[in-house]
Scaffold this active site. Structure first.
Site, mmCIF file in Angstrom:
data_model
loop_
_atom_site.group_PDB
_atom_site.id
_atom_site.type_symbol
_atom_site.label_atom_id
_atom_site.label_comp_id
_atom_site.label_asym_id
_atom_site.label_seq_id
_atom_site.Cartn_x
_atom_site.Cartn_y
_atom_site.Cartn_z
ATOM 1 C CE1 TYR A 167 -69.176 85.163 -19.360
ATOM 2 C CE2 TYR A 167 -71.123 84.501 -18.130
ATOM 3 C CZ TYR A 167 -70.057 85.358 -18.320
ATOM 4 O OH TYR A 167 -69.870 86.406 -17.464
ATOM 5 C CG ASP A 214 -75.200 81.830 -24.108
ATOM 6 O OD1 ASP A 214 -75.432 82.722 -24.937
ATOM 7 O OD2 ASP A 214 -74.652 82.034 -23.006
ATOM 8 N NE ARG A 244 -91.032 90.058 -7.281
ATOM 9 C CZ ARG A 244 -92.037 89.227 -6.957
ATOM 10 N NH1 ARG A 244 -92.076 88.007 -7.449
ATOM 11 N NH2 ARG A 244 -92.980 89.614 -6.122
HETATM 12 C C1 LIG Z 1 -71.868 83.937 -24.128
HETATM 13 C C2 LIG Z 1 -72.301 84.609 -22.866
HETATM 14 N N1 LIG Z 1 -73.385 84.164 -22.224
HETATM 15 C C3 LIG Z 1 -73.815 84.731 -21.084
HETATM 16 C C4 LIG Z 1 -73.143 85.797 -20.509
HETATM 17 C C5 LIG Z 1 -73.646 86.375 -19.233
HETATM 18 O O1 LIG Z 1 -74.309 87.566 -19.494
HETATM 19 P P1 LIG Z 1 -74.458 88.753 -18.433
HETATM 20 O O2 LIG Z 1 -73.097 89.271 -18.135
HETATM 21 O O3 LIG Z 1 -75.357 89.723 -19.136
HETATM 22 O O4 LIG Z 1 -75.085 88.172 -17.221
HETATM 23 C C6 LIG Z 1 -72.017 86.302 -21.144
HETATM 24 C C7 LIG Z 1 -71.283 87.426 -20.555
HETATM 25 O O5 LIG Z 1 -70.167 87.726 -20.906
HETATM 26 C C8 LIG Z 1 -71.580 85.692 -22.359
HETATM 27 O O6 LIG Z 1 -70.479 86.133 -23.005
#
Ligand SMILES: Cc1ncc(COP(=O)(O)O)c(C=O)c1O
Length: 376
Positions: free
Chosen positions: A97, A168, A43
């Protein structure tokens, strides 16, 4: 060394006893502490398998340090909560997202955190900044309309005010885009997508400077979203082929996007590699490839639900970035938790599809699309 080489070799744990060429899987969750410089514990994000794969990603993203999480959302939530607290404000791109968007709207108020969603235009981002803004969070290309944010401009706006920036980078991948080189502080990935690449693990990552990662680690250790050794090993193994997978996926995506533009059943195609995409020039200036996602809208001649059912090769599935081509309708998948009005404001219609190009033959993927469109 170049990325293809880094994918294969960087981070590998060199086992002096057996001299095996791969990182062994260290299954222990208990490590002896006497005479050790620090405590090792899963962890705390510091077991050998966690460290090996984090080092590989750091090499690919030009980052000093990194943490591997049990999902992309574990990484995103840990980063946001590490830098924001009661009385703070965050500026976030609106078309991020859907899960990140929902995390903000569902949780931030409970922690006393204020936020503003804005467009991906740098001027809008700058206008939304307040005295108490602690973080600017962007995603480029964005999900699902592949809007392009001017990453250098965002870094400049934040840098002038000492605000932390996070991106992201899931859709771009470290193969196509390295935001730290463009001035961004923290790079996030849903490793479930391209880094894992085989649709069989759920994981996430955050990479940054040593000092910011230390801050994130302290908070993340309390939240508990680390990844176990076996999944870390699978991720490390997959990342050895990241470059060759993503390059093939990008070339397939480009081929499909260009062909769809002329298809009589398609209303609109969204792909940053197309010259008429509004973010094409910015994408060219900050990306090495345009990514492997193509979004498109059917026109009134085709029935969206029939289209999905008629596909044979392309699998209608949640998630993206695997070796197999998959497709989804964001309105009922990634952006399902938003209201219809919120989706409309982001330009997400019920007839919008997001194709994740796999590594199959480009002609085979396209033929499947074309036969399903004709049938629909
Ligand atoms: C662009 C993007 N960021 C973050 C995520 C979240 O990732 P996770 O599903 O691995 O938690 C996703 C999931 O579809 C995504 O498409």
């Amino acid at each position: 060394m170049k990325k293809h080489t880094l994918c294969v070799h960087s981070g590998t744990y060199r086992d002096k006893e057996t001299r095996g060429v791969n990182t062994p899987v260290f299954t222990s969750s208990a490590f002896e502490y006497p005479d050790m410089p620090h405590n090792i514990y899963p962890r705390y994000f510091n077991t050998p398998n966690q460290m090996a794969v984090a080092a590989k990603l750091c090499a690919l993203e030009n980052a000093e340090d990194g943490l591997i999480f049990s999902s992309g959302m574990a990484a995103i939530s840990a980063v946001l909560l590490a830098f924001l607290g009661s009385g703070d404000h965050a500026v976030l791109q609106g078309d991020i997202y859907g899960g990140t968007h929902h995390f903000v709207t569902a949780e931030f108020r409970r922690f006393g955190i204020d936020y503003t969603f804005v467009s991906n235009e740098a001027e809008d981002i700058e206008r939304a900044v307040k005295e108490n803004t602690g973080i600017i969070f962007i995603e480029s290309p964005s999900n699902p309309l592949l809007r392009i944010t001017d990453i250098r401009a965002v870094a400049r706006i934040a840098g002038a005010r000492n605000i932390i920036t996070a991106i992201d980078n899931t859709f771009a991948t470290p193969v196509n885009q390295n935001p730290i080189d463009l001035g961004i502080d923290i790079v996030l990935h849903s490793g479930t997508k391209y880094l894992g690449g085989h649709s069989d693990i759920c994981c996430g990552a955050a990479v940054s400077s040593r000092s910011l990662i230390e801050k994130i680690r302290n908070s993340a250790a309390n939240l508990g979203g680390s990844l176990d050794a076996n999944a870390c090993y699978l991720l490390e193994r997959s990342m050895k082929t990241l470059c060759i997978r993503v390059e093939k996926q990008c070339s397939n995506a480009r081929h499909i996007a260009e062909a769809l533009v002329d298809n009589p059943y398609i209303g609109r195609v969204y792909y940053p590699g197309l010259k008429d995409h509004p973010g094409h020039d910015t994408a060219k200036s900050q990306m090495k490839g345009f990514g492997a996602i193509v979004s498109f809208e059917l026109n009134e001649k085709a029935d969206p639900s029939k289209f999905i059912r008629k596909l044979n090769l392309i699998r209608p599935a949640l998630s993206l970035g695997g070796v197999e081509s998959t497709i989804c309708a964001p309105a009922v998948t990634s952006h399902r938790k938003l209201t219809r009005e919120e989706r409309a404001a982001l330009g997400i219609t019920d007839g919008l599809f997001r194709l994740s190009a796999g590594i199959e033959d480009a002609g085979d993927i396209l033929s499947d699309m074309e036969q399903a469109l004709s049938a629909a």
